[in-house]
Scaffold this motif. Sequence first.
Motif, PDB file in Angstrom:
ATOM      1  N   PHE A 250      41.026  40.957  32.830  1.00  0.00           N
ATOM      2  CA  PHE A 250      39.997  40.532  33.776  1.00  0.00           C
ATOM      3  C   PHE A 250      40.344  40.985  35.197  1.00  0.00           C
ATOM      4  CE2 PHE A 250      37.964  36.732  31.378  1.00  0.00           C
ATOM      5  CZ  PHE A 250      36.829  37.481  31.097  1.00  0.00           C
ATOM      6  N   PRO A 251      39.336  41.352  35.992  1.00  0.00           N
ATOM      7  CA  PRO A 251      39.569  41.836  37.366  1.00  0.00           C
ATOM      8  C   PRO A 251      39.786  40.696  38.356  1.00  0.00           C
ATOM      9  CG  PRO A 251      37.235  41.904  36.891  1.00  0.00           C
ATOM     10  CD  PRO A 251      37.905  41.459  35.616  1.00  0.00           C
ATOM     11  N   HIS A 252      40.821  39.905  38.114  1.00  0.00           N
ATOM     12  CA  HIS A 252      41.127  38.752  38.942  1.00  0.00           C
ATOM     13  C   HIS A 252      42.644  38.646  39.075  1.00  0.00           C
ATOM     14  CE1 HIS A 252      42.053  34.205  38.860  1.00  0.00           C
ATOM     15  NE2 HIS A 252      41.929  34.580  40.116  1.00  0.00           N
ATOM     16  N   PHE A 253      43.130  38.701  40.323  1.00  0.00           N
ATOM     17  CA  PHE A 253      44.573  38.719  40.557  1.00  0.00           C
ATOM     18  C   PHE A 253      44.923  37.800  41.727  1.00  0.00           C
ATOM     19  CE2 PHE A 253      43.125  42.816  38.981  1.00  0.00           C
ATOM     20  CZ  PHE A 253      43.846  42.919  37.803  1.00  0.00           C
ATOM     21  N   HIS A 254      46.012  37.070  41.545  1.00  0.00           N
ATOM     22  CA  HIS A 254      46.476  36.151  42.594  1.00  0.00           C
ATOM     23  C   HIS A 254      47.897  36.547  42.990  1.00  0.00           C
ATOM     24  CE1 HIS A 254      46.332  32.264  44.770  1.00  0.00           C
ATOM     25  NE2 HIS A 254      47.657  32.365  44.645  1.00  0.00           N
ATOM     26  N   LEU A 255      48.095  36.847  44.274  1.00  0.00           N
ATOM     27  CA  LEU A 255      49.380  37.326  44.776  1.00  0.00           C
ATOM     28  C   LEU A 255      49.950  36.335  45.794  1.00  0.00           C
ATOM     29  CD1 LEU A 255      48.277  41.012  45.536  1.00  0.00           C
ATOM     30  CD2 LEU A 255      49.309  40.167  43.421  1.00  0.00           C
TER      31      LEU A 255
END
Length: 427
Positions: A250-255
Amino acid sequence: MRAYVYTLGCRLNQCESEAIMDSFVKAGFEKGDESADIVIVNTCTVTSKAEQKARRMIRIFNKSAKAVIVTGCYAELDRSELEALGDNIHIYGLKEKAGLLKLAEYLKTALLSYMDLNEAISSFKSNTADPFIFDASSFSFHSRAYLKIQDGCDNSCAYCRTSIARGASVSLPVKDVLDRAKALEEKGFHEIMLTGVNLTMYNHEGGGLGELTEELLKVLGPDIRIRFSSLEADHIDDRLLNTFSDVRIFPHFHLPIQSASNKVLKRVNRKYSIEHVEYIIKRLRELKDDPFIACDIIAGLPSESDEDFKMTYDFLSRNEFAALHVFPYSVREQTALYGAKDRVEERVRDERAEVLRKLSMILSRRYISRQLGKIVEIIVEKEKGGKVYGTSGNYLKLEIDSKSPLKEGSLVKGLIRDINPLKAEVI
């Protein structure tokens, strides 16, 4: 008898809370609310505010519940402080947390013997300490599956109590991850969220998270999707990044970035440069069409000057994050920064946090406005008030219009036709 789990903190806590609640439901307990007979409070120790909230809620629950069970990172570090909050409070540290999955079955038998509830909880003993026993494949009431693959952290960030509570990094073996993921797929889940304390530290002395993701994509079918709870920059390499080109990610990222000043990052013992973070963001946008990229930021870290703060503000603006999770720096006992002489004045820290929250609202509105007319994948989650809701692959909570009934947990494609509020029409 009714049971309820109240959760503070990260997605890993949410995953473990779901497993605990599921074990009570399977044992015959009714899923309750904040007025339940048994309340389990899953705590967090990231900030003093999280601990303060935990104490407040424990006091509230202790007035109405027959028993309050407290677990999580705060419970691991400050057992006696929490026990002192009231009668009928039972503490389960992190080494005992896994035992909660067997508590409900034990209580069912003990209560049939007319044993007092609190006496029964106090008498319960479990030698289960496996951090990976929180097996999401057993969940019976959730549209998304959580799969815990990692725990602990080998970094020693100078502000962090979580690594002190959780201990060294441990990873679920690759074969076990693959077997559990396949089991989730066979149960009909279409989304698996991989969770851990520091996901990118997964098997970091071996093939790492990149190798694991490659193997997952080999064994999983075309209708499954993978989401990562959070990705620390220090172990994000090209091997991992290259897997993100697969449509099943999925195109969802948490940095968790915390600061865009290399000076501040070094001061608080973070293991990466801001240049590496910028490289990661560039690659993510090459691999995915306008992905949802969120980040954690700590305002007012020790040594943060006006110039350092401006660097952070400009970096966040320039890279147009979809959301900012802003935390004012919180002094934590037992950490390397406790007693630091270069702390930022609280007034300045709070002003900076407020500036970043306002920036977050601006950036979020910009991101959402770009989604109008786009086609997204959506996991159907719930029906409420005659309307159906879900979460898109790029992590937008939206209402779903469909000419046909939709099954909870199903994967559908939708056209975003309204952004205020967010609505999508199944195509």
